[in-house]
Design an enzyme around this catalytic site. Structure first.
Site, PDB file in Angstrom:
ATOM      1  N   PRO A 231       0.092  -3.460   7.871  1.00 16.77           N
ATOM      2  CA  PRO A 231       1.552  -3.424   7.783  1.00 16.77           C
ATOM      3  C   PRO A 231       2.111  -2.274   6.946  1.00 16.77           C
ATOM      4  O   PRO A 231       1.547  -1.912   5.911  1.00 16.77           O
ATOM      5  CB  PRO A 231       1.907  -4.768   7.137  1.00 16.77           C
ATOM      6  CG  PRO A 231       0.650  -5.243   6.497  1.00 16.77           C
ATOM      7  CD  PRO A 231      -0.470  -4.705   7.323  1.00 16.77           C
ATOM      8  N   ASN A 232       3.194  -1.742   7.459  1.00 12.33           N
ATOM      9  CA  ASN A 232       3.979  -0.671   6.817  1.00 12.33           C
ATOM     10  C   ASN A 232       3.321   0.705   6.865  1.00 12.33           C
ATOM     11  O   ASN A 232       3.924   1.687   6.446  1.00 12.33           O
ATOM     12  CB  ASN A 232       4.341  -1.034   5.361  1.00 12.33           C
ATOM     13  CG  ASN A 232       5.195  -2.284   5.303  1.00 12.33           C
ATOM     14  OD1 ASN A 232       6.225  -2.349   5.960  1.00 12.33           O
ATOM     15  ND2 ASN A 232       4.775  -3.280   4.547  1.00 12.33           N
TER      16      ASN A 232
ATOM     17  N   ARG B 199       7.342   6.102   2.661  1.00 14.25           N
ATOM     18  CA  ARG B 199       6.877   5.251   1.557  1.00 14.25           C
ATOM     19  C   ARG B 199       6.622   6.118   0.312  1.00 14.25           C
ATOM     20  O   ARG B 199       6.555   7.337   0.409  1.00 14.25           O
ATOM     21  CB  ARG B 199       5.608   4.498   1.994  1.00 14.25           C
ATOM     22  CG  ARG B 199       5.872   3.567   3.184  1.00 14.25           C
ATOM     23  CD  ARG B 199       4.695   2.686   3.485  1.00 14.25           C
ATOM     24  NE  ARG B 199       4.446   1.729   2.414  1.00 14.25           N
ATOM     25  CZ  ARG B 199       3.347   0.980   2.331  1.00 14.25           C
ATOM     26  NH1 ARG B 199       2.390   1.086   3.255  1.00 14.25           N
ATOM     27  NH2 ARG B 199       3.181   0.132   1.347  1.00 14.25           N
TER      28      ARG B 199
ATOM     29  N   TYR C 290       1.158   7.333  -1.550  1.00 15.85           N
ATOM     30  CA  TYR C 290       0.715   7.407  -0.152  1.00 15.85           C
ATOM     31  C   TYR C 290       0.786   8.803   0.474  1.00 15.85           C
ATOM     32  O   TYR C 290       0.383   8.965   1.629  1.00 15.85           O
ATOM     33  CB  TYR C 290       1.547   6.417   0.681  1.00 15.85           C
ATOM     34  CG  TYR C 290       1.521   5.010   0.128  1.00 15.85           C
ATOM     35  CD1 TYR C 290       0.308   4.333  -0.048  1.00 15.85           C
ATOM     36  CD2 TYR C 290       2.692   4.354  -0.244  1.00 15.85           C
ATOM     37  CE1 TYR C 290       0.274   3.049  -0.572  1.00 15.85           C
ATOM     38  CE2 TYR C 290       2.668   3.058  -0.772  1.00 15.85           C
ATOM     39  CZ  TYR C 290       1.452   2.410  -0.934  1.00 15.85           C
ATOM     40  OH  TYR C 290       1.412   1.143  -1.452  1.00 15.85           O
TER      41      TYR C 290
ATOM     42  N   ASN D  11      -7.739  -0.006   7.007  1.00 14.70           N
ATOM     43  CA  ASN D  11      -6.822  -0.064   5.874  1.00 14.70           C
ATOM     44  C   ASN D  11      -5.916  -1.273   6.145  1.00 14.70           C
ATOM     45  O   ASN D  11      -4.929  -1.160   6.870  1.00 14.70           O
ATOM     46  CB  ASN D  11      -5.999   1.216   5.751  1.00 14.70           C
ATOM     47  CG  ASN D  11      -5.089   1.169   4.534  1.00 14.70           C
ATOM     48  OD1 ASN D  11      -4.934   0.119   3.897  1.00 14.70           O
ATOM     49  ND2 ASN D  11      -4.492   2.308   4.199  1.00 14.70           N
TER      50      ASN D  11
ATOM     51  N   ALA E 217      -1.168  -4.314   2.783  1.00 16.66           N
ATOM     52  CA  ALA E 217      -0.872  -5.473   1.925  1.00 16.66           C
ATOM     53  C   ALA E 217      -1.797  -6.659   2.211  1.00 16.66           C
ATOM     54  O   ALA E 217      -2.072  -7.469   1.309  1.00 16.66           O
ATOM     55  CB  ALA E 217       0.581  -5.889   2.117  1.00 16.66           C
TER      56      ALA E 217
ATOM     57  N   GLU F 299     -13.719   0.078   4.221  1.00 16.23           N
ATOM     58  CA  GLU F 299     -12.372  -0.170   3.672  1.00 16.23           C
ATOM     59  C   GLU F 299     -11.790   1.173   3.225  1.00 16.23           C
ATOM     60  O   GLU F 299     -12.463   1.943   2.538  1.00 16.23           O
ATOM     61  CB  GLU F 299     -12.491  -1.117   2.474  1.00 16.23           C
ATOM     62  CG  GLU F 299     -11.184  -1.376   1.765  1.00 16.23           C
ATOM     63  CD  GLU F 299     -11.364  -2.182   0.461  1.00 16.23           C
ATOM     64  OE1 GLU F 299     -12.507  -2.563   0.120  1.00 16.23           O
ATOM     65  OE2 GLU F 299     -10.339  -2.398  -0.209  1.00 16.23           O
TER      66      GLU F 299
ATOM     67  N   HIS G 119      -8.176   3.128   1.622  1.00 19.48           N
ATOM     68  CA  HIS G 119      -6.810   3.085   1.084  1.00 19.48           C
ATOM     69  C   HIS G 119      -6.367   4.484   0.704  1.00 19.48           C
ATOM     70  O   HIS G 119      -7.172   5.283   0.201  1.00 19.48           O
ATOM     71  CB  HIS G 119      -6.716   2.200  -0.160  1.00 19.48           C
ATOM     72  CG  HIS G 119      -7.114   0.787   0.085  1.00 19.48           C
ATOM     73  ND1 HIS G 119      -6.273  -0.115   0.709  1.00 19.48           N
ATOM     74  CD2 HIS G 119      -8.265   0.126  -0.180  1.00 19.48           C
ATOM     75  CE1 HIS G 119      -6.908  -1.274   0.808  1.00 19.48           C
ATOM     76  NE2 HIS G 119      -8.110  -1.155   0.282  1.00 19.48           N
TER      77      HIS G 119
ATOM     78  N   ARG H   8      -3.742   0.037  -9.853  1.00 21.50           N
ATOM     79  CA  ARG H   8      -2.290  -0.174  -9.726  1.00 21.50           C
ATOM     80  C   ARG H   8      -1.907  -1.558 -10.253  1.00 21.50           C
ATOM     81  O   ARG H   8      -2.483  -2.024 -11.215  1.00 21.50           O
ATOM     82  CB  ARG H   8      -1.879   0.043  -8.259  1.00 21.50           C
ATOM     83  CG  ARG H   8      -2.085   1.495  -7.788  1.00 21.50           C
ATOM     84  CD  ARG H   8      -1.658   1.698  -6.353  1.00 21.50           C
ATOM     85  NE  ARG H   8      -0.249   1.386  -6.159  1.00 21.50           N
ATOM     86  CZ  ARG H   8       0.327   1.239  -4.950  1.00 21.50           C
ATOM     87  NH1 ARG H   8      -0.411   1.414  -3.855  1.00 21.50           N
ATOM     88  NH2 ARG H   8       1.609   0.946  -4.850  1.00 21.50           N
TER      89      ARG H   8
HETATM   90  C1  DQA Z   1      -2.627   0.522   0.677  1.00 20.64           C
HETATM   91  C2  DQA Z   1      -2.535  -0.175  -0.679  1.00 20.64           C
HETATM   92  C3  DQA Z   1      -1.933  -1.549  -0.543  1.00 20.64           C
HETATM   93  O1  DQA Z   1      -1.877  -2.188  -1.813  1.00 20.64           O
HETATM   94  C4  DQA Z   1      -0.526  -1.448  -0.011  1.00 20.64           C
HETATM   95  O2  DQA Z   1       0.014  -2.735   0.187  1.00 20.64           O
HETATM   96  C5  DQA Z   1      -0.422  -0.615   1.219  1.00 20.64           C
HETATM   97  C6  DQA Z   1      -1.284   0.554   1.379  1.00 20.64           C
HETATM   98  C7  DQA Z   1      -3.112   1.974   0.535  1.00 20.64           C
HETATM   99  O3  DQA Z   1      -3.489   2.554   1.547  1.00 20.64           O
HETATM  100  O4  DQA Z   1      -3.101   2.522  -0.562  1.00 20.64           O
HETATM  101  O5  DQA Z   1       0.442  -0.848   2.057  1.00 20.64           O
HETATM  102  O6  DQA Z   1      -3.575  -0.169   1.476  1.00 20.64           O
END
Ligand code: DQA
Length: 141
Positions: A10-11, A18, A23, A72, A75, A96, A98, A105
Site C-alpha cells: 500500500p501507498n 511521499r 522514500y 516490499n 505498512a 524483503e 524497504h 524509525r
Molecule cells: C516502507 C516502510 C514502511 O514502514 C512504510 O509503511 C512504507 C514503506 C519502505 O519501503 O520503507 O509504506 O516499506
C-alpha cells in the site's frame, strides 16, 4: 528463464508524493524501470502493486511456482499475519525490501511480521534497496 515476482504494498503507487527523506523522489514506475535495467533480461520479472492485503495474498498464492519473490509489503510489514503466512508457503527465494530503514524509525515500524520468513532483507537505501536485491538474486542464480 527464471521467474521473479516483484510485489509492492500500500501507498507505494504514490511514491514521488511521499516523504522524500524516507522514500526518495522516484515514482514506482521509475523504480521499476531501473529494476528492469539492472535485470538486463536475466530474469522474467512480473511487477504487481496493490493497496489491498487480500490482493497481495492472492498474488503470492498464484505465483507459488515462481523462483523468487521480492516484496516490499509497506505498512503491512508491521501488521499482516496473512501476508506472512502466504510467504511462508512460498518455496522459492524470498527477499524483503524497504526504501527506508524500518529498524531505525518509529517503534511501530520495528514490529515486523515478515522478516523471519524471508531469506534476506535490503533496506534503507531508497530505490537502491531494490537494485541490491536484484544483484543478490543474480549472484545466487
Ligand atoms: C516502507 C516502510 C514502511 O514502514 C512504510 O509503511 C512504507 C514503506 C519502505 O519501503 O520503507 O509504506 O516499506
Amino acid at each position: 528463464m527464471k521467474k521473479i515476482l516483484i510485489l509492492n504494498g500500500p501507498n507505494l503507487n504514490m511514491l514521488g508524493l511521499r516523504p522524500k527523506e524516507h522514500y526518495g523522489t522516484l515514482s514506482l514506475q521509475q523504480i521499476n524501470h531501473l529494476i528492469q535495467e539492472e535485470n538486463d533480461s536475466f530474469f522474467d520479472i512480473e511487477f504487481y502493486q496493490s493497496n489491498s492485503e487480500g490482493d497481495l495474498i492472492s498474488k503470492i498464492q498464484s505465483c507459488l511456482s515462481f523462483d523468487a519473490i521480492l516484496i516490499n509489503p509497506a505498512a503491512y510489514t508491521h501488521t499482516s499475519v496473512g501476508i506472512r503466512d502466504a510467504l511462508e508457503m512460498f518455496p522459492g527465494v524470498k527477499i524483503e525490501v524497504h526504501l527506508s530503514d524500518v529498524d531505525q524509525r518509529d517503534d511501530f515500524r520495528k514490529i515486523n511480521y515478515i522478516r523471519d520468513v524471508c531469506d534476506i532483507c535490503f533496506s534503507g537505501k531508497k530505490e537502491e534497496s531494490y537494485l541490491e536485491a536484484i544483484r543478490y538474486l543474480k549472484n545466487i542464480n
